[in-house]
Design a protein around this motif. Structure first.
Motif, short mmCIF file in Angstrom:
data_model
loop_
_atom_site.label_atom_id
_atom_site.label_comp_id
_atom_site.label_asym_id
_atom_site.label_seq_id
_atom_site.Cartn_x
_atom_site.Cartn_y
_atom_site.Cartn_z
N TYR A 58 42.80 -0.90 5.30
CA TYR A 58 41.32 -0.78 5.28
C TYR A 58 40.96 0.68 5.11
O TYR A 58 40.55 1.35 6.05
N ILE B 243 34.01 -4.32 11.01
CA ILE B 243 34.32 -3.16 11.86
C ILE B 243 34.22 -1.86 11.04
O ILE B 243 34.80 -1.72 9.98
N ASP B 244 33.44 -0.91 11.60
CA ASP B 244 33.25 0.37 10.91
C ASP B 244 34.24 1.42 11.41
O ASP B 244 34.78 2.19 10.63
N LEU C 157 41.14 -6.50 13.22
CA LEU C 157 40.60 -5.96 11.96
C LEU C 157 40.66 -7.00 10.84
O LEU C 157 39.74 -7.11 10.02
N VAL D 198 37.65 2.11 6.70
CA VAL D 198 37.42 2.15 8.15
C VAL D 198 37.75 3.56 8.67
O VAL D 198 38.78 4.12 8.35
N LYS E 186 30.90 6.95 6.70
CA LYS E 186 31.31 5.69 6.09
C LYS E 186 30.19 5.14 5.21
O LYS E 186 30.42 4.68 4.09
#
Lengths: 583, 144
Positions: free
Chosen positions: B74, B49-50, B43, B77, B123
């Motif tokens: 994060y 990265i979702d 990460l 995420v 997101k």
């Protein structure tokens, strides 16, 4: 077997130690007191006998010396001439007989050659010659004498008192015959108890009176004992030789120790007491004999009673000790077996829990590989589904096989998930629960097992039941238990378990009814007790219903049971509506 | 509209590989990690990265701890939890900590895809809102 031996040893030890501490002081106390009592009582009794014998000895001595003194006085105060006169003698005898009754039988005057000069009395002994008689030999040697008892010329037991006198240049002897019967009665009067009697013997061991009871020993026995006794008590002044003038007084002065006491055993082994005292200036011996049994009658009676009480008491204590100990050991045994059973059940419960955990662990471990397999199968499927994949006649077959793998994988997943949901630790979080849904879920879990037992599970659900606030996993446990119990109660012959849900007075009620064997009335009150089970050891923990009870109580609900032997059992579970529905 | 970038975290390597291939075939960019620490490292390197697909039960740093760390570092995420049945409660705890959803292992690929898309949408919406907010802030500042 070993356990029985252990309890037997325990019983034996307890009985022994209790008996020891209860009997020992009792017996010691009894023994000491008894011994002291017996000793002092014996002493007292023997002292009493001594005194009695001494008194009699004094009486007899007094009797003898009184008679003697009379004869002496008569000899002193009367001349030979007077006494030779038979009429005078006759008168004298009459006077004596008046005073003393029949004690004096006759009177006579004997010269030194042994010829009787004068005689007064019932016998015709006027010219008798006594020169050879023992008493006469003694009489001419002493100033006065008392003879031994002898038969004499008239063949009747009697004895003679004599007094020697010298007057008118002649020596002569005044003699009087004393009636034996009168004398004998003096001694005969000495009777104590049943066996106590007395007799007199002389130093030659000849009886001077008729013994009431034949003595156990030969007469020399008494002589020897008396001799030994007088030797050992040298301080005792033995009056030997000439009699003091005041005869009775002198004998009265004989110290008590001149009385000898000895004990012996007769032919039958019974104890005998002899009390002996010298008489008539040591010529004669007064012997009193009595059986110990008789003499110590009171003592023996008291002792018998005490022994009886002691024996009875010991017996009672003994029996009581044995009974109580047995009861106690039985209780201990029962307690031990209960404890063992409990331990077994705890172990069983623990085993079950660990089996559950193990199952959960295995299920989880298997779940991961199954997931991989399913994913891989899915991947193959993905590849086969690509449009540029060469079509082949085997492709369909391949796809069918893949589908099968996925289906079976899904089945594996279902099994592991069920196992996990069954074995996982219960989640105490409460939710709003729809009972019907919950029951459906539980019944689906139980159905497999029920089918094997040939049991049909019927649902009889009320629609639109209010929800209840409870932990689903706990409720699951409750109903799973109840349904399984129902299936178990039905056994191999088959039957039905009917599950009814309904609402009643702000409660959701679930009835689980089986057509099984039913619960006997005696057990009905105990079925919710922890560890109560009628299943064989190892088959049930006895915890199921008590856990159910605990869970339902926690929810402010009720659980009750109706049962009839042979008809079946119905459990009623009442759970209150959730708060929102109540309001 | 770019395809979602997914990080697959599980200690079961064959599972990760198989699933990665399948998701890749369905137009996802898939990265993989085999432990919680690995996941955090990946990460850190890959900001694109979702979505993280996270196994709850792992040796060492477990799913919940990893989730907490991810959400701390994060927050944007999205995390989808994967769980065996025994750990549903843990998954629920995870959702309380900000996970997007949970799935039971082994899962239907279509279901997983569906969840991934939902997560990506969420997101995106979220990022869109943030962007809007920034723009309006800049505009306001420009006016001021």
């Amino acid at each position: 077997m070993e356990a029985t031996e252990y309890y037997r040893t325990l019983t034996r030890r307890m009985v022994t130690s209790i008996m020891l501490v209860s009997f020992l002081p009792l017996l010691l106390f009894g023994g000491i007191v008894g011994y002291q009592f017996q000793t002092s009582y014996r002493e007292k009794t023997i002292d009493h006998l001594r005194e009695l014998v001494q008194k009699h000895e004094q009486n007899i001595d007094a009797f003898l010396y009184e008679k003697l003194s009379y004869i002496r006085v008569m000899a002193q105060h009367n001349s030979l001439k007077d006494l030779s006169n038979e009429q005078f003698l006759e008168k004298r005898l009459l006077t004596l007989q008046n005073i003393y009754g029949g004690v004096f039988v006759d009177l006579g005057v004997v010269d030194f050659d042994g010829h009787q000069i004068a005689y007064a009395g019932p016998f015709q002994l006027m010219k008798a010659n006594y020169s050879d008689a023992d008493w006469f030999k003694e009489a001419i040697n002493c100033e006065y004498s008392i003879s031994n008892v002898f038969l004499g010329l008239r063949n009747q037991p009697h004895f003679i008192v004599t007094a020697k006198r010298e007057s008118d240049g002649r020596q002569w002897v005044l003699r009087a015959t004393i009636d034996f019967v009168a004398f004998n009665s003096l001694v005969e009067n000495l009777r104590i108890g049943e066996t106590g009697s007395a007799f007199i013997m002389n130093r030659q061991g000849e009886f001077q009176t008729t013994p009431h009871v034949k003595p156990s020993r030969g007469n020399d026995f008494f002589l020897r004992v008396l001799k030994e006794s007088s030797e050992s008590t040298t301080s005792t002044p033995l009056v030997v030789g000439g009699l003091p003038d005041s005869g009775p007084a002198a004998t009265g002065g004989v110290p008590l120790s001149s009385v000898t006491v000895t004990e012996d055993v007769d032919f039958f082994g019974d104890g005998l007491i002899y009390v002996m005292s010298p008489l008539k200036n040591n010529d004669w011996i007064l012997v009193f004999q009595q059986g110990s049994k008789d003499a110590f009658k009171d003592l023996y009676q008291a002792r018998r009673l005490a022994l009886l009480i002691l024996f009875g008491g010991c017996l009672a204590i003994g029996i009581q000790v044995v009974v109580i100990t047995r009861r106690m050991v039985r209780r201990i045994k029962w307690g031990d077996s209960e404890r063992d059973k409990m331990n077994e059940q705890v172990i069983e419960a623990g085993k079950l829990a660990s089996v559950g955990e193990l199952a959960a662990g295995i299920a989880h471990e298997i779940n991961n590989p199954v997931a991989v397999m399913v994913e891989e199968a899915g991947w193959i499927d993905d590849i086969l589904s690509e449009p540029d994949f060469p079509t082949d006649e085997n492709l369909d077959e391949l796809k069918r096989a893949l589908t099968q793998i996925r289906t079976q994988g899904a089945r594996c997943k279902e099994i592991t998930h069920k196992l996990l949901s069954f074995a996982r630790k219960t989640d105490p979080h409460e939710h709003e629960v729809d009972i019907n849904e919950l029951m459906d879920e539980i019944i689906s879990l139980c159905e497999q097992r029920a089918r094997y037992s040939n049991v049909k599970i019927n649902r009889n659900f009320a629609s639109d039941l209010p929800r209840v606030l409870a932990s689903p996993s706990e409720l699951q446990q409750v109903f799973l238990n109840l349904i399984n119990n129902g299936v178990d109660a039905i056994g191999a012959n088959g039957g039905t378990v009917e599950i009814t849900t309904r609402s009643e007075n702000k409660y959701v009620v679930v009835d689980v009814a089986d057509t099984g064997a039913g619960i006997p009335k005696v057990n009905l009150g105990r079925i919710f007790d922890p560890f109560f089970t009628t299943k064989p050891v190892g088959k049930g923990t006895g915890l199921g219903l008590s856990i159910c009870y605990g869970i339902i109580k926690k929810l402010d609900g009720q659980i009750s049971v109706n049962s009839a032997v042979g008809m079946g059992t119905t459990f009623h579970v009442r759970i209150p509506f959730s708060q929102q529905q109540k309001d | 509209m770019s395809s979602p970038v997914v990080l697959l975290v599980d200690d079961e390597v064959p599972f990760v590989e198989a699933l990665a291939k399948r998701l890749g075939k369905r137009d996802l960019t898939v990265m993989s990690a085999f432990s919680g620490n690995d996941a955090l490292e990946v990460l850190a390197k890959e900001p694109k990265i979702d979505i993280v697909i996270l196994d709850v039960k792992m040796p060492g740093m477990d799913g919940i701890d990893t989730l907490r760390e991810i959400k701390k570092a994060y927050p944007l995420v999205e995390v989808i939890m994967l769980t065996g049945h025994a750990t549903v409660e843990t998954a629920i705890d995870g959702m309380k900590l900000g996970a997007f959803d949970y799935l039971m292992k082994p899962c239907e690929i279509d279901k997983l895809m569906h969840k991934v898309k939902e997560a990506k949408d969420k997101k995106r919406t979220h990022e869109e809102k943030i962007r809007q907010a920034r723009i309006s802030e800049i505009v306001t500042r420009g006016r001021g």
